[in-house]
Write an enzyme that holds these catalytic residues in place. Structure first.
Site, PDB file in Angstrom:
ATOM      1  N   CYS A  75      -0.840  80.673 -17.627  1.00  0.00           N
ATOM      2  CA  CYS A  75      -0.459  79.932 -16.415  1.00  0.00           C
ATOM      3  C   CYS A  75       0.985  80.295 -16.092  1.00  0.00           C
ATOM      4  O   CYS A  75       1.469  81.347 -16.533  1.00  0.00           O
ATOM      5  CB  CYS A  75      -0.660  78.417 -16.599  1.00  0.00           C
ATOM      6  SG  CYS A  75       0.345  77.664 -17.885  1.00  0.00           S
ATOM      7  N   ARG A 104      -1.008  73.814 -18.272  1.00  0.00           N
ATOM      8  CA  ARG A 104      -2.421  74.192 -18.192  1.00  0.00           C
ATOM      9  C   ARG A 104      -2.888  75.131 -19.303  1.00  0.00           C
ATOM     10  O   ARG A 104      -3.905  74.889 -19.951  1.00  0.00           O
ATOM     11  CB  ARG A 104      -2.709  74.829 -16.816  1.00  0.00           C
ATOM     12  CG  ARG A 104      -2.559  73.869 -15.663  1.00  0.00           C
ATOM     13  CD  ARG A 104      -2.493  74.589 -14.338  1.00  0.00           C
ATOM     14  NE  ARG A 104      -1.278  75.385 -14.215  1.00  0.00           N
ATOM     15  CZ  ARG A 104      -0.989  76.188 -13.212  1.00  0.00           C
ATOM     16  NH1 ARG A 104      -1.873  76.340 -12.237  1.00  0.00           N
ATOM     17  NH2 ARG A 104       0.137  76.855 -13.185  1.00  0.00           N
ATOM     18  N   ASP A 152      -1.756  72.979 -10.604  1.00  0.00           N
ATOM     19  CA  ASP A 152      -0.570  72.795 -11.431  1.00  0.00           C
ATOM     20  C   ASP A 152      -0.207  71.307 -11.451  1.00  0.00           C
ATOM     21  O   ASP A 152       0.107  70.739 -10.404  1.00  0.00           O
ATOM     22  CB  ASP A 152       0.557  73.622 -10.807  1.00  0.00           C
ATOM     23  CG  ASP A 152       1.793  73.633 -11.650  1.00  0.00           C
ATOM     24  OD1 ASP A 152       1.876  72.824 -12.590  1.00  0.00           O
ATOM     25  OD2 ASP A 152       2.671  74.455 -11.364  1.00  0.00           O
TER      26      ASP A 152
HETATM   27  P1  4NP Z   1       2.051  75.212 -16.085  1.00  0.00           P
HETATM   28  O1  4NP Z   1       2.942  74.149 -15.268  1.00  0.00           O
HETATM   29  O2  4NP Z   1       2.147  76.512 -15.350  1.00  0.00           O
HETATM   30  O3  4NP Z   1       0.683  74.630 -16.042  1.00  0.00           O
HETATM   31  O4  4NP Z   1       2.659  75.278 -17.474  1.00  0.00           O
HETATM   32  C1  4NP Z   1       4.279  74.385 -14.896  1.00  0.00           C
HETATM   33  C2  4NP Z   1       5.284  74.237 -15.807  1.00  0.00           C
HETATM   34  C3  4NP Z   1       6.604  74.450 -15.437  1.00  0.00           C
HETATM   35  C4  4NP Z   1       6.901  74.823 -14.139  1.00  0.00           C
HETATM   36  C5  4NP Z   1       5.877  74.997 -13.237  1.00  0.00           C
HETATM   37  C6  4NP Z   1       4.571  74.784 -13.611  1.00  0.00           C
HETATM   38  N1  4NP Z   1       8.241  75.021 -13.757  1.00  0.00           N
HETATM   39  O5  4NP Z   1       8.472  75.297 -12.562  1.00  0.00           O
HETATM   40  O6  4NP Z   1       9.148  74.934 -14.576  1.00  0.00           O
END
Ligand code: 4NP
Length: 160
Positions: free
Chosen positions: A9, A15, A128
């Protein structure tokens, strides 16, 4: 021979670590531990070394999981080290494919939506939850539970 599966992800704190742990739990429940190697990674390296987001860990605990993966960036070498690279959304797909050493390696990349069945069938990606409330995290876990089940059916070769 082991099948090596990598979930990807953006941040690798919501995720994809959840997908890694949920898929592993399903592999263990079928007694297939020796047949799989499972990991996760993120296309953005800003959270490298961190445990999953506390909200995702809390939601996971409520579903009976312990999410303990440490975030790490996705890298080009992952194309050599994994047979199946499963991404959560189209943005992940584009970023991962851009790192493919050769065109043929793109065949290894699939989207989690390819394995949605009933609960998640109205979605075209795993949303997300980072900027969402508590419900967003539970939604992701429910989507991943059904899609990991189908992914494992397919990889185990028992999908009809
Ligand atoms: P992930 O969620 O891609 O599901 O781990 C996120 C975690 C951090 C960020 C964005 C999405 N971020 O912008 O830091």
């Amino acid at each position: 021979m082991k099948q090596r599966v990598l979930f990807v992800c953006l941040g690798n704190i919501c995720r994809s670590p959840a997908a890694e742990h949920i898929f592993r739990a399903k592999v263990e429940a079928r007694g297939l531990n020796d047949l799989f190697e499972i990991d996760s990674a993120g296309t953005y390296s800003g959270h490298a070394g961190e445990l999953p987001d506390p909200r995702m860990r809390q939601a996971g605990a409520e579903h009976g999981y312990s999410f303990t993966h440490r975030s790490r960036p996705f890298r080009e070498e992952d194309f050599y080290e994994f047979d199946h690279i499963v991404v959560m959304d189209d943005s992940n797909y584009e970023r991962v494919c851009r790192l493919a050493p050769e065109r043929k390696y793109i065949d290894r990349v699939s989207r989690m939506r390819d394995y949605f069945t009933t609960y998640a069938r109205d979605w075209s990606y795993v949303p997300d939850p980072y900027y969402e409330g508590r419900e967003g995290f539970h939604l992701v876990i429910n989507m991943l539970e059904e899609s990991c089940e189908r992914l494992l059916d397919i990889l185990q070769g028992c999908d009809n």
